[in-house]
Structure formats: C-alpha cells, structure tokens
Design a protein around this motif. Structure first.
Motif, PDB file in Angstrom:
ATOM      1  N   LEU A 119      16.574   9.369   9.304  1.00  0.00           N
ATOM      2  CA  LEU A 119      15.809   8.164   9.173  1.00  0.00           C
ATOM      3  C   LEU A 119      15.374   8.200   8.694  1.00  0.00           C
ATOM      4  N   HIS A 120      14.588   6.787   7.629  1.00  0.00           N
ATOM      5  CA  HIS A 120      13.241   6.375   7.110  1.00  0.00           C
ATOM      6  C   HIS A 120      13.047   5.143   7.358  1.00  0.00           C
ATOM      7  N   ILE A 165      17.572  -1.359  19.630  1.00  0.00           N
ATOM      8  CA  ILE A 165      17.582  -1.521  18.020  1.00  0.00           C
ATOM      9  C   ILE A 165      17.665  -0.208  17.780  1.00  0.00           C
ATOM     10  N   PHE A 166      16.774   0.577  17.788  1.00  0.00           N
ATOM     11  CA  PHE A 166      17.955   2.515  18.048  1.00  0.00           C
ATOM     12  C   PHE A 166      19.394   3.158  17.975  1.00  0.00           C
ATOM     13  N   LEU A 167      19.293   2.458  19.315  1.00  0.00           N
ATOM     14  CA  LEU A 167      20.689   1.981  18.880  1.00  0.00           C
ATOM     15  C   LEU A 167      22.164   2.211  18.172  1.00  0.00           C
ATOM     16  N   ALA A 168      20.945   0.743  17.805  1.00  0.00           N
ATOM     17  CA  ALA A 168      21.587   0.155  16.834  1.00  0.00           C
ATOM     18  C   ALA A 168      21.933   0.679  15.607  1.00  0.00           C
ATOM     19  N   PHE A 169      21.012   1.426  15.011  1.00  0.00           N
ATOM     20  CA  PHE A 169      20.321   2.579  13.755  1.00  0.00           C
ATOM     21  C   PHE A 169      21.329   3.466  14.096  1.00  0.00           C
ATOM     22  N   TYR A 171       9.612   2.632   8.119  1.00  0.00           N
ATOM     23  CA  TYR A 171       8.739   1.935   8.068  1.00  0.00           C
ATOM     24  C   TYR A 171       8.132   0.831   9.661  1.00  0.00           C
ATOM     25  N   SER A 172       9.723   0.407   9.535  1.00  0.00           N
ATOM     26  CA  SER A 172       9.570  -1.153  10.665  1.00  0.00           C
ATOM     27  C   SER A 172      10.153  -0.039  12.164  1.00  0.00           C
ATOM     28  N   LEU A 173      10.455   0.557  12.277  1.00  0.00           N
ATOM     29  CA  LEU A 173      10.571   1.174  13.262  1.00  0.00           C
ATOM     30  C   LEU A 173       9.849   1.592  13.922  1.00  0.00           C
ATOM     31  N   PHE A 174       9.151   2.573  12.866  1.00  0.00           N
ATOM     32  CA  PHE A 174       8.261   3.883  13.377  1.00  0.00           C
ATOM     33  C   PHE A 174       7.358   3.026  13.465  1.00  0.00           C
ATOM     34  N   LEU A 175       6.983   2.393  13.008  1.00  0.00           N
ATOM     35  CA  LEU A 175       5.187   0.834  13.418  1.00  0.00           C
ATOM     36  C   LEU A 175       5.417   0.871  14.600  1.00  0.00           C
ATOM     37  N   LEU A 176       7.183   0.179  15.164  1.00  0.00           N
ATOM     38  CA  LEU A 176       7.326  -0.611  16.883  1.00  0.00           C
ATOM     39  C   LEU A 176       6.679   0.389  17.055  1.00  0.00           C
ATOM     40  N   CYS A 177       6.390   2.366  16.630  1.00  0.00           N
ATOM     41  CA  CYS A 177       6.899   2.809  17.979  1.00  0.00           C
ATOM     42  C   CYS A 177       5.534   2.276  18.369  1.00  0.00           C
ATOM     43  N   GLY A 178       4.729   2.869  17.825  1.00  0.00           N
ATOM     44  CA  GLY A 178       3.425   2.322  17.985  1.00  0.00           C
ATOM     45  C   GLY A 178       2.627   1.098  18.260  1.00  0.00           C
ATOM     46  N   LEU A 179       3.027   0.267  17.468  1.00  0.00           N
ATOM     47  CA  LEU A 179       2.353  -0.673  17.982  1.00  0.00           C
ATOM     48  C   LEU A 179       2.759  -1.518  19.347  1.00  0.00           C
ATOM     49  N   LEU A 180       3.784  -0.859  19.492  1.00  0.00           N
ATOM     50  CA  LEU A 180       4.641  -1.479  21.442  1.00  0.00           C
ATOM     51  C   LEU A 180       3.262  -1.080  22.456  1.00  0.00           C
ATOM     52  N   THR A 181       3.250   0.040  21.755  1.00  0.00           N
ATOM     53  CA  THR A 181       2.294   0.873  23.102  1.00  0.00           C
ATOM     54  C   THR A 181       0.919   0.414  23.006  1.00  0.00           C
ATOM     55  N   TRP A 182       0.569   0.497  21.821  1.00  0.00           N
ATOM     56  CA  TRP A 182      -0.641  -0.040  21.747  1.00  0.00           C
ATOM     57  C   TRP A 182      -0.612  -1.538  21.848  1.00  0.00           C
ATOM     58  N   ASN A 183      -0.373  -2.082  20.967  1.00  0.00           N
ATOM     59  CA  ASN A 183      -0.378  -4.100  22.212  1.00  0.00           C
ATOM     60  C   ASN A 183       0.124  -3.694  23.229  1.00  0.00           C
ATOM     61  N   PHE A 184       0.087  -2.776  24.828  1.00  0.00           N
ATOM     62  CA  PHE A 184       0.089  -2.993  25.859  1.00  0.00           C
ATOM     63  C   PHE A 184      -0.916  -2.594  26.705  1.00  0.00           C
ATOM     64  N   MET A 221       0.750  -0.965   0.180  1.00  0.00           N
ATOM     65  CA  MET A 221      -0.163   0.263  -0.027  1.00  0.00           C
ATOM     66  C   MET A 221       1.010   1.460  -0.152  1.00  0.00           C
ATOM     67  N   ARG A 222       2.368   0.764   0.819  1.00  0.00           N
ATOM     68  CA  ARG A 222       3.386   2.764   0.136  1.00  0.00           C
ATOM     69  C   ARG A 222       2.144   3.313   1.145  1.00  0.00           C
ATOM     70  N   VAL A 223       2.701   2.668   2.041  1.00  0.00           N
ATOM     71  CA  VAL A 223       2.198   3.906   2.954  1.00  0.00           C
ATOM     72  C   VAL A 223       3.679   4.729   3.672  1.00  0.00           C
ATOM     73  N   ASN A 224       4.305   5.761   3.429  1.00  0.00           N
ATOM     74  CA  ASN A 224       5.353   6.283   3.352  1.00  0.00           C
ATOM     75  C   ASN A 224       5.445   7.055   4.846  1.00  0.00           C
ATOM     76  N   PRO A 225       6.598   6.763   5.924  1.00  0.00           N
ATOM     77  CA  PRO A 225       6.588   7.443   6.757  1.00  0.00           C
ATOM     78  C   PRO A 225       6.953   8.325   7.037  1.00  0.00           C
ATOM     79  N   PRO A 226       6.834   9.152   7.738  1.00  0.00           N
ATOM     80  CA  PRO A 226       8.271  10.075   8.478  1.00  0.00           C
ATOM     81  C   PRO A 226       8.993  10.624   7.770  1.00  0.00           C
ATOM     82  N   VAL A 227      10.171  11.227   7.942  1.00  0.00           N
ATOM     83  CA  VAL A 227      11.576  11.173   7.728  1.00  0.00           C
ATOM     84  C   VAL A 227      11.594  11.526   9.453  1.00  0.00           C
TER      85      VAL A 227
END
Length: 278
Positions: A69-70, A136-140, A72-85, A58-64
C-alpha cells in the motif's frame, strides 16, 4: 476528594451524563442540512487539500504499507482523524464550563459531567469516522479487522488523555480567559510537531545528519510528545498492518494516568468558586 470518590460521583450521575452527552450530540450539527454528514465531509475535505499540497506539490512520500500500500490519503487519514478527535475533544471540553455558565449558576451537579459529556460526544463522532476508515481500508483490500479491538483500546486511552487535559484547563479557563487563546496557538505548533502530514522517518533521518539536531537527539525529544505514540500506534495497525511497539503505548498510558490525576486534582481544588466566577 480523591479520584475514586470523584469517579463514584460521576457514576452515580450517569443518567445525567447520558443526557448531557445526547444534548451535545444533537446540538453539534443542529440546523444544518447535511447534519452528521459534516463529521465525514470535514476530514475528507481537509485530507483532499493536504494531499494536493503535501503529496503533489511538496511531494511528501508516504511509507509503503501492508500489501504494498502506497497511498498518501490513507496514510494521512489515520493521523488526521486521531488528531482531530483529540484537539476537538480537548478544546470543546476546555470551554464547556464557560459555555454552560448559566446552568452552573442555577443548580448543583458534578461539574465534571460537562467536561466529560463534551469528550464523550466527540468520541462518538471519532468512532463513526474510524468505522468509515476501516471500511475504506477494506475497500482497498487491507484487512484491518484483526486489529480493531486494540485500535479501540488506543482510541479509548486517547479519549482519557483528552479528558485529562480538558479537566485541567476547563477550570483554569474560567479564572483566566486568556488561556483559550494561548491554547489555540499551542495547538498549531503541536499539530506540526506530530507526524500527521509527514512520516516519522523524516524526523528519524535527522539522527544521522551530524548537525546540531543530531547532538540534541532530536528524535528522542520529539517522541516525548504523547501524540506521536497515539498516531503511530493507530497507523501501525491500519496502514502498516502490524502490531505497534509496546513502549509508545506504555508511555502514553503513563502520561495519561499522570495527567488525569493532575487534571482531576486541579479541577477539584478550583471548582468551588465556579458559580461566582461565571
């Protein structure tokens, strides 16, 4: 009883609360070969699926983000882990009284401990997941360490928010069992009404489109969802690399305090006949 009296009662039973939380933690992945590794495997697998569907297809473009940093996986994890909790703590906490009906019938203890222990156990898992995300962010080569104290405060506030919802609906769920099914449907809607798999800019861009949504100020209505503030605050600090705006955090704090007062009051009024209803 007031909330201060109830808090004192919980504090006096802190040893029992500790034991109940340990019981939840030990039983979460009991009998599984991978054990606690599932707490990391599940969100990572979901992230991989969403990344393929929304970023590739679907080509959702994450912000820079910070330092260009660009990802999508890191962008998604920030929200997904918070929501899952939040979703996991809320829903398991909501079902904790029904799940422990036999224990409630046998002896008296502060019933809130069952709800709090479920939320506390979920928070431990969330903290571990967020620690891995920090690594993971530190690794990036994104240094999120200066924001860790404030991130932890937002996480704790989110935990109280989930507890407030769980307190209110756990006791209602005992009397009206259909509520759990309605909540399951509502959580699906709530998930897509929160900027987890897409950037909030997609909603903000609607403001200038000139259609019916613009006239209704859709973005203002959208931001009444407190999870928007929680997710965006975490994402601002981890992905964007800057402090979040104070207004969303203040709004989340006010909503959390109000819901906690309501949830505690509802629980106090309806807990008297729990043993009979269970």
């Amino acid at each position: 009883m007031g909330i201060l009296t109830d808090t004192r009662e919980v504090y006096q039973s802190r040893e029992l609360l500790h034991n109940l939380t340990l019981r939840e933690l030990r039983g979460k992945y009991k009998g599984t070969a991978l054990g606690w590794a599932w707490s990391l495997i599940n969100p990572l697998a979901t992230t991989a699926i969403f990344t393929i569907v929304f970023s590739t297809v679907m080509r959702v473009n994450p912000p820079v983000g910070v330092n260009g940093l660009h990802n999508y996986s890191l962008f998604l994890l920030c929200g997904l882990l918070t929501w899952n909790f939040m979703a996991g703590a809320f829903q398991t906490g909501m079902g904790s009284l029904v799940a422990n009906g036999n224990l409630i019938k046998k002896t008296y203890f502060p019933r809130r401990l069952l709800v709090i222990s479920n939320v506390a156990a979920a928070f431990v898992s969330y903290a571990i997941e967020m620690l891995v995300l920090v690594l993971i962010f530190l690794a990036f080569r994104v240094n999120v360490l200066p924001y860790v104290p404030l991130i932890l405060l937002v996480m704790l506030l989110l935990g109280v928010f989930a507890l407030a919802l769980a307190l209110m609906l756990s006791v209602v769920n005992v009397y009206f069992r259909d509520i759990a099914h309605f909540v399951t449907l509502f959580m699906q809607l709530w998930f897509y009404a929160t900027p987890i798999i897409y950037p909030i800019t997609l909603i903000e861009d609607v403001r200038g489109s000139g259609n019916w949504a613009d006239r209704l100020h859709l973005v203002d209505i959208y931001q009444l969802n407190p999870m928007v503030g929680f997710v965006e605050s975490i994402r601002d600090m981890m992905y964007a690399g800057h402090l979040p705006d104070w207004q969303p955090i203040a709004y989340c704090l006010v909503v959390t305090v109000i819901l906690l007062w309501i949830g505690n009051r509802v629980f106090g009024r309806m807990e008297k006949r729990l043993a009979e209803e269970l």
